[in-house]
Design an enzyme around this catalytic site. Structure first.
Site: not given
Ligand code: AR6
Length: 163
Positions: A8-9, A22, A30-32, A115-116, A119
Protein backbone atom coordinates in the site's frame (compact mmCIF):
# COMPACT_ATOMS: atom_id res chain seq x y z
CA UNK A 1 18.03 2.01 -8.24
CA UNK A 2 14.61 0.65 -9.27
CA UNK A 3 12.81 -1.34 -6.55
CA UNK A 4 9.67 -3.33 -7.25
CA UNK A 5 7.49 -3.57 -4.14
CA UNK A 6 4.06 -5.01 -3.40
CA UNK A 7 2.61 -2.57 -0.89
CA UNK A 8 0.00 0.00 0.00
CA UNK A 9 1.81 3.11 -1.20
CA UNK A 10 0.57 5.10 1.80
CA UNK A 11 2.81 3.04 4.10
CA UNK A 12 6.07 3.74 2.27
CA UNK A 13 8.78 5.83 3.92
CA UNK A 14 10.08 7.67 0.91
CA UNK A 15 10.48 11.39 0.29
CA UNK A 16 7.57 11.46 -2.16
CA UNK A 17 4.72 9.22 -3.21
CA UNK A 18 2.97 9.78 -6.51
CA UNK A 19 -0.82 9.86 -6.59
CA UNK A 20 -2.89 8.70 -9.58
CA UNK A 21 -5.33 11.57 -9.18
CA UNK A 22 -8.14 13.10 -11.20
CA UNK A 23 -7.97 16.62 -12.56
CA UNK A 24 -9.77 18.12 -9.55
CA UNK A 25 -6.94 16.98 -7.22
CA UNK A 26 -9.59 16.79 -4.51
CA UNK A 27 -9.65 13.02 -4.00
CA UNK A 28 -11.47 10.01 -5.42
CA UNK A 29 -11.31 6.23 -5.25
CA UNK A 30 -8.43 3.77 -5.62
CA UNK A 31 -4.96 4.91 -4.64
CA UNK A 32 -6.18 8.52 -4.59
CA UNK A 33 -8.75 7.72 -1.92
CA UNK A 34 -6.19 5.82 0.14
CA UNK A 35 -3.69 8.69 -0.01
CA UNK A 36 -6.27 11.30 1.00
CA UNK A 37 -7.47 9.11 3.91
CA UNK A 38 -3.99 8.79 5.38
CA UNK A 39 -2.82 12.32 4.57
CA UNK A 40 -5.96 13.75 6.18
CA UNK A 41 -8.26 16.62 5.19
CA UNK A 42 -5.34 19.05 4.96
CA UNK A 43 -4.35 17.50 1.62
CA UNK A 44 -7.71 18.32 0.07
CA UNK A 45 -7.62 21.82 1.57
CA UNK A 46 -4.15 22.41 0.19
CA UNK A 47 -4.98 20.97 -3.23
CA UNK A 48 -8.04 23.21 -3.47
CA UNK A 49 -5.60 26.11 -3.79
CA UNK A 50 -3.84 24.53 -6.80
CA UNK A 51 -6.61 25.04 -9.35
CA UNK A 52 -6.70 21.49 -10.68
CA UNK A 53 -4.32 19.67 -13.00
CA UNK A 54 -4.69 18.72 -16.68
CA UNK A 55 -4.08 15.14 -17.85
CA UNK A 56 -0.36 14.42 -18.19
CA UNK A 57 0.74 17.15 -15.78
CA UNK A 58 1.71 16.94 -12.10
CA UNK A 59 1.43 19.04 -8.93
CA UNK A 60 3.19 18.79 -5.57
CA UNK A 61 1.73 19.00 -2.07
CA UNK A 62 2.99 18.29 1.47
CA UNK A 63 2.36 14.76 2.74
CA UNK A 64 0.57 15.90 5.93
CA UNK A 65 -0.30 12.66 7.82
CA UNK A 66 1.64 10.39 5.46
CA UNK A 67 5.09 8.98 6.20
CA UNK A 68 6.15 10.56 2.90
CA UNK A 69 7.06 14.25 3.08
CA UNK A 70 5.49 14.98 -0.29
CA UNK A 71 2.65 13.89 -2.52
CA UNK A 72 3.07 14.39 -6.25
CA UNK A 73 -0.32 14.16 -7.91
CA UNK A 74 -0.50 13.39 -11.58
CA UNK A 75 -3.51 12.78 -13.80
CA UNK A 76 -3.22 9.74 -16.02
CA UNK A 77 -5.13 9.31 -19.27
CA UNK A 78 -8.38 7.35 -19.44
CA UNK A 79 -7.78 4.38 -21.78
CA UNK A 80 -9.89 4.86 -24.91
CA UNK A 81 -8.40 2.12 -27.09
CA UNK A 82 -4.85 3.41 -27.45
CA UNK A 83 -5.28 5.72 -30.44
CA UNK A 84 -5.99 8.87 -28.45
CA UNK A 85 -2.49 9.78 -27.29
CA UNK A 86 -2.73 7.62 -24.18
CA UNK A 87 0.90 6.43 -24.25
CA UNK A 88 2.29 9.96 -24.70
CA UNK A 89 0.07 11.28 -21.90
CA UNK A 90 1.08 8.46 -19.56
CA UNK A 91 4.76 9.06 -20.34
CA UNK A 92 4.20 12.76 -19.59
CA UNK A 93 2.79 11.83 -16.15
CA UNK A 94 6.00 10.02 -15.25
CA UNK A 95 8.27 12.68 -16.78
CA UNK A 96 6.47 15.60 -15.11
CA UNK A 97 6.38 13.80 -11.76
CA UNK A 98 10.12 13.13 -11.92
CA UNK A 99 10.78 16.74 -12.95
CA UNK A 100 8.85 18.07 -9.93
CA UNK A 101 10.73 15.66 -7.69
CA UNK A 102 14.08 16.91 -8.98
CA UNK A 103 13.06 20.56 -8.54
CA UNK A 104 12.20 19.79 -4.92
CA UNK A 105 15.42 17.86 -4.16
CA UNK A 106 13.55 14.62 -3.59
CA UNK A 107 15.86 11.60 -3.44
CA UNK A 108 13.40 8.73 -3.07
CA UNK A 109 10.08 8.40 -4.87
CA UNK A 110 7.39 5.72 -5.21
CA UNK A 111 4.91 5.41 -8.07
CA UNK A 112 1.67 3.44 -8.28
CA UNK A 113 0.68 1.95 -11.64
CA UNK A 114 -0.91 5.16 -12.94
CA UNK A 115 -4.11 4.75 -15.03
CA UNK A 116 -4.28 0.96 -14.59
CA UNK A 117 -7.28 0.93 -12.23
CA UNK A 118 -10.43 2.96 -12.79
CA UNK A 119 -8.90 4.54 -15.92
CA UNK A 120 -8.54 1.12 -17.59
CA UNK A 121 -5.06 1.31 -19.15
CA UNK A 122 -3.84 -2.24 -19.92
CA UNK A 123 -1.35 -3.22 -17.25
CA UNK A 124 1.47 -4.55 -19.43
CA UNK A 125 1.39 -1.56 -21.81
CA UNK A 126 1.31 0.85 -18.86
CA UNK A 127 4.22 -0.94 -17.19
CA UNK A 128 6.30 -0.57 -20.36
CA UNK A 129 5.79 3.21 -20.27
CA UNK A 130 6.55 3.31 -16.54
CA UNK A 131 9.70 1.20 -16.83
CA UNK A 132 11.11 3.34 -19.64
CA UNK A 133 10.70 6.40 -17.41
CA UNK A 134 12.20 4.65 -14.36
CA UNK A 135 15.22 3.64 -16.41
CA UNK A 136 15.63 7.16 -17.79
CA UNK A 137 15.53 8.87 -14.36
CA UNK A 138 16.84 6.31 -11.87
CA UNK A 139 20.42 7.59 -11.88
CA UNK A 140 19.23 10.92 -10.47
CA UNK A 141 17.55 9.34 -7.41
CA UNK A 142 18.63 7.14 -4.51
CA UNK A 143 15.45 5.08 -4.83
CA UNK A 144 12.72 4.77 -7.45
CA UNK A 145 10.01 2.42 -6.17
CA UNK A 146 7.48 0.77 -8.49
CA UNK A 147 4.73 0.23 -5.91
CA UNK A 148 2.43 -2.57 -7.03
CA UNK A 149 -0.85 -3.41 -5.39
CA UNK A 150 -0.71 -7.13 -6.27
CA UNK A 151 1.90 -9.80 -6.80
CA UNK A 152 0.73 -10.26 -10.42
CA UNK A 153 1.34 -6.55 -11.13
CA UNK A 154 4.84 -6.86 -9.63
CA UNK A 155 5.53 -9.83 -11.89
CA UNK A 156 4.86 -7.66 -14.96
CA UNK A 157 7.45 -5.11 -13.80
CA UNK A 158 9.98 -7.83 -12.92
CA UNK A 159 9.68 -9.35 -16.38
CA UNK A 160 10.31 -5.95 -17.99
CA UNK A 161 13.21 -5.11 -15.69
CA UNK A 162 14.92 -8.41 -16.54
CA UNK A 163 14.39 -8.03 -20.30
N1 AR6 B 1 -1.28 1.54 -3.02
C1 AR6 B 1 -0.72 1.26 -4.22
N2 AR6 B 1 -1.43 1.02 -5.35
C2 AR6 B 1 -2.77 1.08 -5.25
C3 AR6 B 1 -3.45 1.38 -4.05
C4 AR6 B 1 -2.64 1.62 -2.89
N3 AR6 B 1 -3.17 1.91 -1.71
N4 AR6 B 1 -4.79 1.37 -4.28
C5 AR6 B 1 -4.95 1.07 -5.59
N5 AR6 B 1 -3.74 0.88 -6.16
P1 AR6 B 1 -6.53 3.74 -9.58
P2 AR6 B 1 -6.30 5.30 -12.08
C6 AR6 B 1 -3.42 0.56 -7.56
O1 AR6 B 1 -7.89 3.29 -9.94
O2 AR6 B 1 -6.57 4.09 -12.90
C7 AR6 B 1 -9.48 7.62 -8.71
O3 AR6 B 1 -10.83 7.66 -8.34
C8 AR6 B 1 -4.47 -0.10 -8.42
O4 AR6 B 1 -4.48 -1.51 -8.18
O5 AR6 B 1 -6.27 4.17 -8.18
O6 AR6 B 1 -5.19 6.21 -12.48
C9 AR6 B 1 -8.93 8.99 -9.07
O7 AR6 B 1 -9.54 10.03 -8.32
C10 AR6 B 1 -4.00 0.25 -9.81
O8 AR6 B 1 -2.98 -0.66 -10.22
O9 AR6 B 1 -6.06 5.00 -10.52
C11 AR6 B 1 -9.25 9.09 -10.52
O10 AR6 B 1 -10.59 9.52 -10.72
C12 AR6 B 1 -3.35 1.61 -9.63
O11 AR6 B 1 -3.20 1.80 -8.23
C13 AR6 B 1 -9.10 7.69 -11.02
O12 AR6 B 1 -9.36 6.86 -9.90
C14 AR6 B 1 -4.15 2.75 -10.20
O13 AR6 B 1 -5.54 2.56 -9.98
C15 AR6 B 1 -7.70 7.40 -11.51
O14 AR6 B 1 -7.67 6.12 -12.07
Amino acid sequence: MIEIRVADITTLSVDAIVNAANSSLLGGGGVDGAIHRVAGPELKQYNATLGGCPTGEARISPGFGLPAAWVISTVGPVWRGGQHGEADLLAACYRNSFALALENHIASIAFPAISTGVYGYPKRAAAEVAMRAFQAYQSRFDRVVACCFSESDAEIYRTLLND
